[in-house]
Design an enzyme around this catalytic site. Structure first.
Site, mmCIF file in Angstrom:
data_model
loop_
_atom_site.group_PDB
_atom_site.id
_atom_site.type_symbol
_atom_site.label_atom_id
_atom_site.label_comp_id
_atom_site.label_asym_id
_atom_site.label_seq_id
_atom_site.Cartn_x
_atom_site.Cartn_y
_atom_site.Cartn_z
ATOM 1 N N TYR A 153 0.809 -1.217 0.000
ATOM 2 C CA TYR A 153 0.000 0.000 0.000
ATOM 3 C C TYR A 153 0.844 1.270 0.000
ATOM 4 O O TYR A 153 0.324 2.358 -0.247
ATOM 5 C CB TYR A 153 -0.961 -0.005 1.195
ATOM 6 N N GLU A 207 -8.951 -28.131 8.415
ATOM 7 C CA GLU A 207 -8.857 -27.498 7.104
ATOM 8 C C GLU A 207 -9.726 -26.261 6.982
ATOM 9 O O GLU A 207 -9.250 -25.182 6.620
ATOM 10 C CB GLU A 207 -9.260 -28.495 6.000
ATOM 11 N N ASP A 224 -11.168 -32.455 4.412
ATOM 12 C CA ASP A 224 -12.182 -33.089 3.577
ATOM 13 C C ASP A 224 -11.598 -34.312 2.876
ATOM 14 O O ASP A 224 -10.398 -34.358 2.579
ATOM 15 C CB ASP A 224 -12.699 -32.109 2.511
#
Length: 382
Positions: free
Chosen positions: A124, A210, A263
């Protein structure tokens, strides 16, 4: 309650015995050493210019698997790395050459003044110059790799996206005390993990989660205190460097088992491997980022059938999933774990994947009150 986790206790003892002789090879680099290395790079450029040569920077190619070697005790490390030449007189690399020197000069000033800045701050400060945060991030990592120093030694910090909770207290570098034991809220992972000290915990294990949604479910069900003292941490998908550093820091300090809950899909498996063995782009810093002892607690593809997860919650494998599975199976670290390879084969054979949330279709609290307790009690990990 303690008797419920004899398998975890046995694993803890084994880990402590093996870690007592372990040596952390990733050393902090002194400020003067970093300054000297930067000066050496600049000196090489100046000498080249004085000879009438076009300035050139040679950086390591961090995007090719051919440059990576698998070391089971560490993970993915650099090996015979090919170099990429950044030339100021070449249109394709002149811009990156200039940006590289710009960031190098900023880092030199930070290290010299013993001050710190986040990558976000640097971006920035000159949005138009860098164009995107990703461009700046890649250059900072390239500089870390070129100088052969940990990124934290550059005094450039990354904003963390991960969270943790559980039986854990520690002090930040500025002396602030952090207590992660609140059952309802999580603590952001520190942006300066290296500065953390005085870690205190009676946790029996660390659980990498996760997804943020699953992490929040564990918080809501008071998992960290109701079941057994533990620490849970999430990198909200693909983990950032600070989340990986935090897992490694806790593993080094506490010498307790580290489990992964992801998963049952190829992307969840890859995320688990990043925590365990590292990633392609950060292989140069593997010694401080990987935890080779990470164990796969769930969701295993074989669990889909074992627990009779309702078929309507299954998701067919897409072409992208099949491609990712084939990519995983071609990596040499898969063959080191026959049980993991077998689970991947099961997924490919079923042509189905399932998310952790699919366990809620069996019962609302099945994950925290049946699945995880049984896994931890009877050693249901691989």
């Amino acid at each position: 309650m303690a008797d419920q986790f004899t398998e975890v206790d046995r694993l803890t003892e084994t880990l402590r015995e093996s870690l007592e002789t372990a040596v952390n090879r990733q050393e902090d680099i002194g400020r003067q050493d970093v300054l000297t290395r930067i000066e050496s790079v600049i000196q090489t450029i100046v000498i080249g210019v004085s000879k009438g040569e076009a300035p050139v920077l040679r950086v390591m190619n961090r995007s090719r698997w051919e440059n990576i070697r698998f070391q089971k005790s560490v993970g993915l490390v650099l090996n015979n790395v090919s170099l990429v030449a950044l030339r100021c007189d070449c249109p394709s690399s002149a811009t990156k050459f200039a940006l590289f020197l710009k960031v190098l000069s900023v880092i030199y000033k930070l290290v010299q003044s013993d001050s710190y800045a986040t990558k976000r701050d640097l971006y920035y400060n000159d949005l138009q110059l860098f164009g995107s945060q990703k461009t700046l991030d890649f250059i900072v990592d390239d500089i870390s790799c070129l100088l052969k120093v940990p990124r934290r030694s550059l005094h450039v910090l990354a904003t963390s996206k991960g969270f943790l909770s559980g039986d854990l207290c520690y002090l930040e570098e500025d002396g602030a005390k952090v207590d992660c034991s609140s059952s309802s809220t999580a603590v952001p992972v520190s942006s300066n993990v290296n500065g953390i000290r005085n870690i205190v915990s009676s946790a029996k294990f660390i659980l990498i989660v996760e997804k943020d949604a699953t992490f929040q479910r564990l918080l809501d069900d008071d998992f960290c205190t109701r079941l057994s003292p533990c620490i849970i941490i999430t990198g909200k998908g693909v983990p950032d460097v600070n989340s990986r550093l935090m897992v490694r820091k806790l593993w080094d300090a506490l010498h307790i088992p580290v489990f992964a809950l992801v998963d049952a899909d190829p992307y969840g498996i890859e995320i688990m491997y990043i925590y365990k063995y590292g990633s392609l782009s950060m292989a140069f810093e593997a010694h401080s980022l990987t935890v080779p002892s990470v164990l796969w607690l769930g969701l295993l593809p074989s669990d889909i059938q074992r627990y009779r997860v309702p078929e309507e919650t299954f998701i067919p494998l897409s072409q992208a999933d099949e491609k990712k599975i084939n990519s995983l199976r071609n990596r040499n670290y898969i063959t080191c774990h026959p049980e993991w390879e077998k689970e991947i084969e099961t997924m490919q054979r079923l042509k189905q994947k399932a998310e952790i949330q699919s366990l809620a279709s069996i019962a609302p609290h099945f994950l925290t009150r049946v699945y995880l307790p049984n896994k931890l009690r009877y050693g249901g990990w691989i």
